[in-house]
Structures are given as C-alpha cells and as structure tokens.
Design a protein around this motif. Sequence first.
Motif, PDB file in Angstrom:
ATOM      1  N   ALA A 103       0.820  -1.025   0.026  1.00  0.00           N
ATOM      2  CA  ALA A 103      -0.001  -0.016  -0.013  1.00  0.00           C
ATOM      3  C   ALA A 103       0.737   1.282   0.175  1.00  0.00           C
ATOM      4  N   VAL A 104       0.492   2.217  -0.713  1.00  0.00           N
ATOM      5  CA  VAL A 104       1.443   3.239  -0.901  1.00  0.00           C
ATOM      6  C   VAL A 104       0.480   4.710  -0.519  1.00  0.00           C
ATOM      7  N   TRP A 105       1.082   5.559   0.164  1.00  0.00           N
ATOM      8  CA  TRP A 105       0.291   6.855   0.243  1.00  0.00           C
ATOM      9  C   TRP A 105       1.494   8.014   0.068  1.00  0.00           C
ATOM     10  N   SER A 106       0.804   8.749  -0.679  1.00  0.00           N
ATOM     11  CA  SER A 106       1.978   9.965  -0.852  1.00  0.00           C
ATOM     12  C   SER A 106       1.273  11.540  -1.088  1.00  0.00           C
ATOM     13  N   TYR A 107       2.241  12.341  -0.915  1.00  0.00           N
ATOM     14  CA  TYR A 107       1.484  13.905  -0.917  1.00  0.00           C
ATOM     15  C   TYR A 107       2.445  14.796  -1.728  1.00  0.00           C
ATOM     16  N   GLY A 108       1.796  15.049  -2.882  1.00  0.00           N
ATOM     17  CA  GLY A 108       2.799  15.936  -3.917  1.00  0.00           C
ATOM     18  C   GLY A 108       3.049  17.450  -3.855  1.00  0.00           C
TER      19      GLY A 108
END
Length: 531
Positions: free
Chosen positions: A435-440
Amino acid sequence: MATDSRIPSRLIIVAGTYDGVLAGWDTVEHTRDGDQNDIELKLLRRNDGRYLKLSFAMAAHEGSVRCIDVSAGAAVAAAANGIDMGALKDKEDAKETKEVVRKRQRSDSTDSITTPSPGTLLSGGYDENINVFNLQKHIQTGELKTPNDLGSPLCCSFAPPVSSASPPTHALVGLTSGKIVLYKKRDWSVQHVLSGHDEGGVHCLAVHPTGRMALTGGRDGKIILWDLMKGRLAFVHKLPKIKGRRKEAVNHIVWSDDGSRYAYCYGTKITARDVGRGEELLDVEMVSRVNQLAFIGGPEGMFVAAACDDGGLPVLEVGQLEESDEADTRRAIMAIEPVDRVVAGDDRFKCIRSVEGGSGFLVVTANSGGVVSLMDLEGAARMMLTGGSDGGDDEGKDSDDESDSDSDEDEETEAAVEILDSVRLGSGARITDLAVWSYGGEEDDEELDDNQENESDSEPSSSDDEDEKEAPVVEEVKQPPAKTKRGWKENKNDKEKVELSPEAVEKARELVGQAKKRQKKKKQKLAKKSE
C-alpha cells in the motif's frame, strides 16, 4: 542520483508479509518531544542518496497478511490548507485535524513538516481479522471480525480510495466466500453484504476515484461493476474461455487516476479499456504470469506497468491509436528484462503500485525476495513517445562497430528505468501486498479543495433506499457488528488519549467493561480446553 523534484513531498510505503508482519517506510522521520503524544516530522537527510527509512514493523496477524490499504488522510490536508473542519464527518478525522492545527500554532522550528499525513491503515489476514491502525501514531486503534461464515479477507479498499483527495466514508473487503462487505468507516458497522462472485473468492477490487462505483475480480473469471450509491450489481463481464485451459482467475484490477480507464490481468494476459468510449485499449499476452498492474503517465500519454512472475517489468502504452498505427500494433518496452532461467525465484515481481505526485511515472515494487524498490519509469515512456531513441547525430556513429552498438543498447536499457531507492524487509521476508500513500504538494491541495465540495454527493446511500431493497444481490445487515461478538472492538489504549465528554466517558466505560468480560470468557474457555 534523482532530484528531489521527482519525489513527492512525502511518501509512505506499507508492506504485508506471509508471517503476519506489517512494515512501513517513510521519507520523513518521527521525533517525540516531552509530551509522549506530540509527534513532529522532520525531513530525512538525503545526502547519501537514500529516501526511505523504516518507520515501523509490527506483528499484526496470526498467519499471512492477505491485503492492506491506506486512506487518503484528507482531514489532515484540510487542516494544513484552512479547509472547514465541519465538512469532515468522521470523528477520528476531525480529531486529527484539530491536533495538526494545534501543532502548527505552537511550532517554531523551520524543520517541522506540516504537510498532510496519511489517515488509516486497514489490513486483512488469514486469521479472519481486519485490523485498523493509525499511521500517524503507529498504533492499532481497533479490530474487526469478518461476518460469520464469510471466510477470510482477500482484498480491501477505502471508498473513496487513496487516489482521491476526499476523506473516505466507507471500506470494502472481498472475502474467500465470494462476498463483499461494505463497512461504514464512521463506526465500522456493516452497511451491505454484496453477492455476485462464486465461492472461489474475490481476488481483487478497485474503487473508482469518485467512490461511487467499484470493480471486483474473482477466481470464477468474472469482473463485476458495482454501483456503490445503490449498493447493487451493475454489470458482469465474463473472461473468454480458452480451449484446453481451466477458467482463469482475475489477478488484479486497477483504475487510472482520472477514472477514465481501467486495466486488469489474468493468467498471462493484460487488458485495458476506456470507460467513456467502451473501447478496448489493450489486449496482449505476456510470456509469463502477470501478478499486478499500475497506471503511470500524464497528459502526454498513459501507460501500464506490469509486475510479472519471470522478473520482467514491461511498460505498455494504453493511449488512443493514431491514424498511422495499425490496429494490432501497440508500443511497449521491457523496462526490466526477465531473468534468464527457468524459475525466477526471488526475482519475481509480486506487487506494483503507482505513486501520486512527483513525476507521475514513479512506482513502488516488491519482489519475492522481500526487496521493496522505488522506481522511475519515465525513461521507458519517453522512449515510446519518441520512437525509441533520442535521435542524436548520425555523423559520430559507426554502424560497423558492433561494440559501439552494444554500448548504445545498454545505455538505452539503463535509461528505461531508474531505481531511486531499494530496501529489504529483514533477511528477505515474503511480501504479500503493498500500500502506498503520498503527498505531492500544491497540486494535491487544489484537488482536495475541488473534491471537498462534492464529498456529500459521493457517499454511498444507506440501506433505507427503496431501490436497494429490490436488488437481489444485497444482503442487508440490520444490526451493526459492534453489538455482536464478532464485531468492532475498540482499543482502550487509544481511548486514553482522547478527551471525552461525561456522556462519552460513561459510554467508553461500558465498552471497556464489555471488552473485559469478553476477554474473561475467552480465558475461561481456553482454560477448560487445556484441562
């Protein structure tokens, strides 16, 4: 070494293993001050070229971890960008938002990070448990038991999913019985039990970025479109049968970020379709089994990257064909060549996930050897868009020099993929899911503001809808699992950190008392069995 502009402002990767362990990596590090509950985030130093640092590892299940998913954590994003907290319906999200606002007001350090953080981590295991974790504090906040006789979870997703900036209101879990359970995230009660797949189990599910519909695939060779607004089956597609072969199970299914395309894989085949036109954009057969897919790309073109059993990582274009292209042609490139042996072993790619923000071509992969890698596939996409080469000067080339030709070919292969960072879980634990979470950054903030206005429109309807009562595929559950022995269980350690009103305190005490009684009964039963 990659520039930081290609990496999102923050990236979190979570992996589940066959041993029941959950492990997470982060691009920021956690530091605690005098207050145990006060956590500050500071950027990792990247002078050594490393991006990912192990942030937690915990035993979560008795048996393998079957599925994991991370919510968007848009509540904290709202706090960081001044969005009205009244729009947040989930109590946990509102509480986290207030905490971030408080930290921002008293933060004096320029190194502190106030960018949005992830919300909730959901994990399902072979032990039929569904665990809920707070990814900001790295603690477990609750535990669910799957409804009676429905089996163990195989796949899960929040709705809306992590690709949406809106906070999730529901969660879907696909089970070995072929049922899909739709939970309300607010209190984790069961809203619907959806029936459509055979008893082979629901292998994969993907929620549309709007949160209004979902696609599921099973061992029965069916791909089902679900209308989450009405809680009913909308469409069924059966995979074509091939003579001499058994019925293929759907391995993975995924939506593009804009929701205009979806792709799925079964056996050695990859198929992608356009939702608006109803056209088949891609239908190819690979050399080996395809385990998972991920969309990458942007305005210039859309591509699908595939994790294959032979250790290969192909990238295929899924845009519209031009008039000059033949109907049966499709541009593709092998970013990572398959291993040159019969059994790939530890080099097999088991999982792949796309990364929001950054260059738009970032993916996270996991292989059978327990290696998690952050890769940039922009080079492979550029090769296809430019016809496979940069078109340099021909005068300095010697067509008769085989060594120069081989050297150019090697350089092109290296440019197709750039591995930005790789980490190994322990001594090589077998990874089951990612699972991947990111904030750009600013772009995600604008998307959050746009999606917040439509949040109320995308919430699935309640079980009181007249249309839902007519749908034969829905099994309504009148009583929430919080009132049953196999339902939601609060974590009292987390309760101690929440300020409650007198009425809430009394209710919390009742819940704690009930939990203690259940634990006492379990101990008595175990004691009787041991005698």
